[in-house]
Every structure is written in C-alpha cells, then in structure tokens.
Design a protein around this motif. Sequence first.
Motif, PDB file in Angstrom:
ATOM      1  N   GLU A  32       2.034  -7.030  10.090  1.00  0.00           N
ATOM      2  CA  GLU A  32       0.623  -6.849  10.400  1.00  0.00           C
ATOM      3  C   GLU A  32       0.140  -5.472   9.948  1.00  0.00           C
ATOM      4  O   GLU A  32      -1.029  -5.274   9.673  1.00  0.00           O
ATOM      5  N   ARG A  33       1.078  -4.533   9.865  1.00  0.00           N
ATOM      6  CA  ARG A  33       0.779  -3.182   9.418  1.00  0.00           C
ATOM      7  C   ARG A  33       1.706  -2.812   8.265  1.00  0.00           C
ATOM      8  O   ARG A  33       2.760  -3.420   8.092  1.00  0.00           O
ATOM      9  N   LEU A  35      -4.625 -14.392   2.211  1.00  0.00           N
ATOM     10  CA  LEU A  35      -5.185 -13.744   3.401  1.00  0.00           C
ATOM     11  C   LEU A  35      -4.413 -12.470   3.731  1.00  0.00           C
ATOM     12  O   LEU A  35      -4.133 -12.177   4.889  1.00  0.00           O
ATOM     13  N   SER A  36      -4.084 -11.706   2.708  1.00  0.00           N
ATOM     14  CA  SER A  36      -3.227 -10.526   2.797  1.00  0.00           C
ATOM     15  C   SER A  36      -3.619  -9.551   3.910  1.00  0.00           C
ATOM     16  O   SER A  36      -4.747  -9.067   3.971  1.00  0.00           O
ATOM     17  N   LYS A  37      -2.652  -9.248   4.770  1.00  0.00           N
ATOM     18  CA  LYS A  37      -2.855  -8.229   5.797  1.00  0.00           C
ATOM     19  C   LYS A  37      -2.804  -6.827   5.196  1.00  0.00           C
ATOM     20  O   LYS A  37      -3.469  -5.911   5.680  1.00  0.00           O
ATOM     21  N   ARG A  59      -3.877  -5.979   2.236  1.00  0.00           N
ATOM     22  CA  ARG A  59      -5.221  -5.775   1.661  1.00  0.00           C
ATOM     23  C   ARG A  59      -6.224  -5.442   2.766  1.00  0.00           C
ATOM     24  O   ARG A  59      -7.053  -4.533   2.620  1.00  0.00           O
ATOM     25  N   GLU A  60      -6.144  -6.154   3.865  1.00  0.00           N
ATOM     26  CA  GLU A  60      -7.058  -5.915   4.985  1.00  0.00           C
ATOM     27  C   GLU A  60      -6.859  -4.523   5.565  1.00  0.00           C
ATOM     28  O   GLU A  60      -7.829  -3.815   5.868  1.00  0.00           O
ATOM     29  N   ASN A  61      -5.605  -4.100   5.711  1.00  0.00           N
ATOM     30  CA  ASN A  61      -5.316  -2.779   6.267  1.00  0.00           C
ATOM     31  C   ASN A  61      -5.819  -1.648   5.375  1.00  0.00           C
ATOM     32  O   ASN A  61      -6.096  -0.542   5.862  1.00  0.00           O
ATOM     33  N   SER A 119      -8.595  -1.821   3.892  1.00  0.00           N
ATOM     34  CA  SER A 119     -10.063  -1.953   3.936  1.00  0.00           C
ATOM     35  C   SER A 119     -10.637  -2.289   2.559  1.00  0.00           C
ATOM     36  O   SER A 119     -11.732  -1.837   2.189  1.00  0.00           O
ATOM     37  N   LYS A 124     -12.565  -8.586   0.274  1.00  0.00           N
ATOM     38  CA  LYS A 124     -11.889  -9.868   0.143  1.00  0.00           C
ATOM     39  C   LYS A 124     -12.198 -10.472  -1.226  1.00  0.00           C
ATOM     40  O   LYS A 124     -13.269 -10.247  -1.779  1.00  0.00           O
TER      41      LYS A 124
END
Length: 320
Positions: free
Chosen positions: A120-121, A136-138, A140-142, A144, A147
């Motif tokens: 998740e991190r 849905l890459s975490k 990439r999300e981390n 910021s 999408k």
Amino acid sequence: MHTPKIPKTVAIIGAGIAGLYLAWKLSEAGHEVTVFEKKEKVGGKICSSLISERIKNFISFEQSLIGNQINSCLIHFPKKTITLSLKPVHFVINRQNLIELLFGLAKKSGATILFNQPAERTPPNFEKVIGTDGALSKIRENLSLPKPSFRLGLQFFLPIGDSSDFVETWPKNRGFFWKIPRGKEVEYGALGNLNLIRKEFEEFCKEQKIDTKGIEVKSAMVPQGLIIPNNENITLCGDAAGFTKPWSGGGIIWGLTAADILVKSFPSFKEYHKRAKSFFQSKIFFGNLSNKIVHFTGEKLPFFLPSKIIYDNDFLRIRF
C-alpha cells in the motif's frame, strides 16, 4: 548490458509479466531484487495473450506455449470487411504458462519473490523502487500522479475447438468486439467505454446468436496513458504506467519494450523517463488519432478503405 560496478537494492511491486521480466533482467545484471506480490501466487490476470512473435525477442519459450498462430485479422465494418495481414504474425499464448516461465527465470537469476505482500506504501530501505502493480497502481497513487484513462475489457470462452489462422473484430464506439480461435477453445471479448460496453457486448452476443447462458464473463480495467514519474528513486512500468496500445488495448509487447528501456537505462530512472517518453509519446498520439480516423472512415466512408492491408499491430505500421 554490462554488469554494474555498484549493485543496487531494488523493490519491484507486482509479479506480473513486466515485474517478473524486470526482476529477471536486473537480478541477472547483479542487483539485489525483491518482488512484492499481493496475491498468493503468480498469474490470474484477465488477458487474451494474443501476442506478436516479437515476444521471442524478449523471452525464449517452447512451442508448447503456443495454442494457435494468427496470420490475419478481419475487421467487420457495417458495409465492408477489411483484412489485415499481420506482419509479424501473432501467437495465442497460454498466459499462465508464460508468467510461470518468467517466475522461474526471475527465481533462477536470484530475485526474491514474496507473496501475500500488498504494498500500500512504497517499501522502505530500497535504493530503487519500480511499480508494476497494474492498472490501479498504489505506487502511482502514492506519488500523486494522474490516473490514466480507462476502458473496460470483457472476455469469455466457449469450449469449441477452432484453429483458424485469423481473428475477427467488430468496431464499436471507439472500442471493439473480438473473436479469437485459441485452438482448443474460442474466446469472445470486448473493449470499450466503462459505462456502456457491458450492454453493447450483450447486444453483440445476441446479434451473433452466441448463447452465453451459464458462461462466466470476466472483466478487467485497461489503462492507457504515459505516466512515468520524473523521479530518480521511484518509477513505473507496464500497466501501472499505462503502456497499452490505443487501438487494441494490448500491453504485453509495449510493457516488455518499456521494461527493456528501463533495464538499459538502469540505474538512472530519469534516463528511463526520457527514453520511454521519446519512444512512446508519438506512438500514443498517432495511435489515438488513427483509431478515430479508421472508426469514422469505416462507419461513414468505407469505400475509402482498402480491402487488404499489411499491418504491424505492435507499432501501427501499414503497407498496402
């Protein structure tokens, strides 16, 4: 590729095709690689695995992995059918067997692969981190990052033996439906708008008189973009970076091509960022443009389209 003077500790998030390929190549080059996979084993992703023979430029494998060879693609527009002669030819490949092969190569080269390890991190204590954790890459999300754009892929199989050497497609609203003969079975699928494609696929199956009663229809998000952080310590590859073809949604050859660029640029992620953008940016732009033009022409002005085209499905090269 030369053996590095100073090995790096590398975390790869996701044991898909791109992640395992990178684990194999970077471990082989002398780096200390750990792969974090959230599932309990490799595989399980929804994918047609209709792959051009360029796959052999990246991975050597036995003929037994190939279920069928595809030499052409028929595109059925409402008033005209076009035949694409595929150069290079394509193989229908058992994806599970392919990913297990890569898993074995990564392990043999010295990579550590950990299962049931959702990241998740960003994992600490690694010099380099590569997110290959899917659409849905975490990672990439981390970071910021934006999408990618998403389409929905649908797929089901019928237990009908078919070794025809051509696939069939039916364009629909900038997406399409397909039929792939896989040797021992036939695959039907669809790619299109997240909110519309399920209903459109149901209507297509009725028109084609395909009985789907009791058949499991699987789905997957298909990303499309070019999302590579300009970061020296963390980067993305494969579906996490949106490396899929605008015209077909296929991502294996593009993902492996990007992975190869990353390996050759390593340990400089900024060099990878620069080289990957240079290679893919124009292909994505012209791919999206060509997709719109072909759909419009096929629907409205089919007489402008030739009946037969020699076609490179990986990089959109056309000859008549």
